[in-house]
Design a protein around this motif. Structure first.
Motif, mmCIF file in Angstrom:
data_model
loop_
_atom_site.group_PDB
_atom_site.id
_atom_site.type_symbol
_atom_site.label_atom_id
_atom_site.label_comp_id
_atom_site.label_asym_id
_atom_site.label_seq_id
_atom_site.Cartn_x
_atom_site.Cartn_y
_atom_site.Cartn_z
ATOM 1 N N UNK A 125 0.825 -1.202 0.000
ATOM 2 C CA UNK A 125 0.000 0.000 0.000
ATOM 3 C C UNK A 125 0.868 1.264 0.000
ATOM 4 N N UNK A 137 2.106 1.830 -3.459
ATOM 5 C CA UNK A 137 1.020 2.249 -4.345
ATOM 6 C C UNK A 137 0.677 3.723 -4.110
ATOM 7 N N UNK A 140 1.819 5.133 9.808
ATOM 8 C CA UNK A 140 0.543 5.734 9.435
ATOM 9 C C UNK A 140 -0.286 4.760 8.595
ATOM 10 N N UNK A 173 -3.840 2.662 9.485
ATOM 11 C CA UNK A 173 -4.996 2.669 8.576
ATOM 12 C C UNK A 173 -5.435 1.243 8.259
ATOM 13 N N UNK A 215 -8.921 -0.584 8.971
ATOM 14 C CA UNK A 215 -9.620 -1.129 7.807
ATOM 15 C C UNK A 215 -9.959 -2.599 8.044
ATOM 16 N N UNK A 252 -13.513 -4.068 8.135
ATOM 17 C CA UNK A 252 -13.819 -4.911 6.970
ATOM 18 C C UNK A 252 -12.807 -6.052 6.923
ATOM 19 N N UNK A 297 -9.131 -7.419 4.577
ATOM 20 C CA UNK A 297 -8.524 -6.423 3.669
ATOM 21 C C UNK A 297 -7.024 -6.627 3.489
ATOM 22 N N UNK A 316 -6.702 -8.960 0.817
ATOM 23 C CA UNK A 316 -7.114 -8.475 -0.505
ATOM 24 C C UNK A 316 -6.096 -7.467 -1.066
ATOM 25 N N UNK A 317 -5.366 -6.782 -0.190
ATOM 26 C CA UNK A 317 -4.283 -5.918 -0.686
ATOM 27 C C UNK A 317 -3.190 -6.780 -1.326
ATOM 28 N N UNK A 354 -4.374 -7.931 -4.675
ATOM 29 C CA UNK A 354 -4.253 -6.865 -5.674
ATOM 30 C C UNK A 354 -2.898 -6.941 -6.360
ATOM 31 N N UNK A 366 -8.084 3.942 -4.774
ATOM 32 C CA UNK A 366 -7.602 3.250 -3.584
ATOM 33 C C UNK A 366 -8.597 2.185 -3.119
ATOM 34 N N UNK A 400 -10.667 0.440 -4.952
ATOM 35 C CA UNK A 400 -10.564 -0.716 -5.836
ATOM 36 C C UNK A 400 -9.286 -1.509 -5.576
ATOM 37 N N UNK A 433 -7.607 -1.674 -2.700
ATOM 38 C CA UNK A 433 -7.761 -2.360 -1.411
ATOM 39 C C UNK A 433 -8.671 -3.586 -1.538
ATOM 40 N N UNK A 434 -9.672 -3.478 -2.400
ATOM 41 C CA UNK A 434 -10.607 -4.585 -2.588
ATOM 42 C C UNK A 434 -10.138 -5.597 -3.624
ATOM 43 N N UNK A 478 -20.077 3.716 3.341
ATOM 44 C CA UNK A 478 -19.193 3.585 4.503
ATOM 45 C C UNK A 478 -17.732 3.331 4.142
ATOM 46 N N UNK A 479 -17.482 2.448 3.179
ATOM 47 C CA UNK A 479 -16.082 2.154 2.839
ATOM 48 C C UNK A 479 -15.431 3.379 2.224
ATOM 49 N N UNK A 498 -14.572 5.889 4.793
ATOM 50 C CA UNK A 498 -13.406 5.459 5.562
ATOM 51 C C UNK A 498 -12.120 5.750 4.788
ATOM 52 N N UNK A 499 -12.140 5.402 3.498
ATOM 53 C CA UNK A 499 -10.975 5.639 2.646
ATOM 54 C C UNK A 499 -10.756 7.143 2.465
ATOM 55 N N UNK A 534 -9.026 8.527 5.476
ATOM 56 C CA UNK A 534 -7.616 8.133 5.472
ATOM 57 C C UNK A 534 -6.819 9.014 4.505
#
Lengths: 316, 316
Positions: free
Chosen positions: A172, A175, A236, A240, A244, A248, A251, A254-255, A258, B172, B174, B176-177, B232-233, B236-237, B240
């Motif tokens: 992350x 990215x 930082x 986050x 996250x 959820x 995550x 899922x990172x 990605x 971001x 997309x 993260x997911x 909500x997501x 949150x993003x 951040x």
């Protein structure tokens, strides 16, 4: 709370799967996850001689123990451990002691490479005069020594204890910083001369899972943080991702996915650079001089640091 | 505080560049940024007939005004506006009124397409029976009507007011997911039959910059949020990224740059799907039925919603 698979008491709640796991089913899950990841990325193959980067902290201690537990009986494999002694007073002594205990208990060769013997200066001395952050020196010198030591010891793989928390943070961060080159370097690379392939058997395991496994197994777990540790951006991003994941679950994985999904494209846009040899020390590098030699050059006028030509490794 | 370029009083502090800007230099910067982005992505070209998606909120109001200000004199271009009336009592009336004022002031054609006329139900009715979140219906129906209306009105481009804040959040989220397909769809696509190319002239401008520009120009600025808005997501993003930008200015741009750097390879690994036509309404879709028809089917037993065959557009 009962285990989701049997009648025993649960010891771990796996939030992203919604499963409660007893000691047996947690241990099974943990070990199976390692076997799956190892297989998926061909991390361990017949004939391998695997050097484990063992600091003696909780993650690398658990890595050493579990790798030997799972693969130690295989006669087509060899394991050894390398510990880097950066020279950090009041911090490294403790983990060095643990590291020695661990390798003794699993019965593998253990080598120590120190900054002092190989660069004629401890990190404690370097940080006094260096203008960069301590981690900038330490990271480069440590990676340098790990790779060189593993190679000199005829290892063909270098196992590190990077876990899912580390990996998702690094992905992350790169990215967010639009550092696609660094992102690309996180995907499995083809072998290059002089560079020992690094493997990360913990890459799909949460730090919490590693700690839980270590505790359940009764491994010595040291949580001390390096006194020089200072990664504001990483901290930082870590916070986050923590929030996250709390909101959820799943995550972190899922990172990682990605990056996996982007791997193919990254290989196209950021092909691996052909490495040459450092003009000073002959170690693999993409430039004229390797990072370690550059830092040594920068520091040598300020302290009597030098790059010892012959690698100094102590077998313990 | 003085402007970084002249002796006038600054009205805006651009944190990521460290510049203080007076009214003139801020306006210059803002308009130049639009021209640069428009040119870079060939958003506006000779012969274009551009439909502006004008809700009447602060962003689309500013977009309409500034596009006409910068490109309105060009005789090789045509502009028109389309407003979607979702049917949200107590919310849409206000912005509709502004939208009408705006198009009257810049002298362009203005069309309204309403959910009620085209799906025989207002959003207020849909949300009472629908099992999905309001935004799931609204987003699909709005995009559907915008595309269809723009095409029926012979527009070849559809301009939306998405800004850098929106874009960096979407990217971001997309990432993260691990939704790389959606990530790929954010990069400029080649034209496909029936699908009007969307352009985002504000994509490199901070929301704050758009608001500042609108205020300086005295545009009517409505900040009301849709009463159904619930992401909500995304929220949150967004928080951040807000904190990230505050600590490390320029991160919103660098998230956008990450996607740009990946664009070339994403085109190879995630090629655009060949679109076919919806079996019910003939609109472009990658599946048998388009999303709008699927939702209409799902809702039609619950309320007397139907998909009116002929697009109902009101010219105002």
């Amino acid at each position: 709370m009962k285990c989701s698979y049997c009648n025993r008491e649960a010891v771990y709640y796996q939030r992203y799967s919604g499963k409660h796991l007893c000691r047996k089913h947690f241990t099974d899950f943990f070990e199976k996850k390692i076997r799956t990841v190892v297989k998926k990325y061909k991390m361990i193959e017949t004939g391998d001689r695997i050097a484990i980067a063992l600091s003696g902290g909780k993650d690398s201690t658990t890595l050493t123990k579990v790798l030997l537990e799972l693969y130690g009986d295989r006669r087509d494999l060899e394991f050894l451990a390398i510990t880097i002694d950066e020279g950090i007073e009041g911090y490294r002594e403790k983990t060095l002691k643990i590291a020695k205990e661990i390798t003794r208990s699993v019965g593998i060769e253990h080598y120590i490479a120190s900054f002092e013997d190989n660069f004629s200066a401890k990190l404690d001395e370097i940080v006094k005069v260096g203008e960069k952050l301590p981690c900038s020196y330490c990271g480069v010198f440590r990676k340098y020594l790990l790779n060189k030591s593993a190679r000199e010891l005829s290892a063909n793989k270098l196992a590190t204890a990077h876990n899912l928390d580390d990996e998702s943070q690094t992905i992350l961060m790169n990215f967010i910083n639009a550092d696609i080159d660094r992102l690309a370097r996180l995907i499995p690379q083809r072998d290059q001369e002089g560079l020992i392939r690094r493997i990360k058997p913990f890459m799909e395991l949460y730090e919490k899972e590693i700690v839980t496994y270590g505790f359940l197994k009764g491994y010595p777990m040291i949580f001390d943080e390096c006194p020089y540790s200072y990664f504001p951006v990483r901290a930082f991003v870590r916070d986050f991702i923590y929030e996250l994941e709390r909101k959820y679950p799943g995550r972190k994985i899922s990172i990682l996915r990605s990056l996996e999904k982007l791997a193919e494209s990254l290989r196209i846009t950021n092909p691996q650079i052909e490495l040459s040899k450092c003009k000073i020390c002959n170690e693999p590098t993409s430039q004229d001089l390797c990072q370690a030699c550059k830092l040594v050059n920068e520091l040598e006028n300020k302290i009597s640091i030098e790059h010892n030509e012959k690698l100094s490794l102590i077998k313990i």
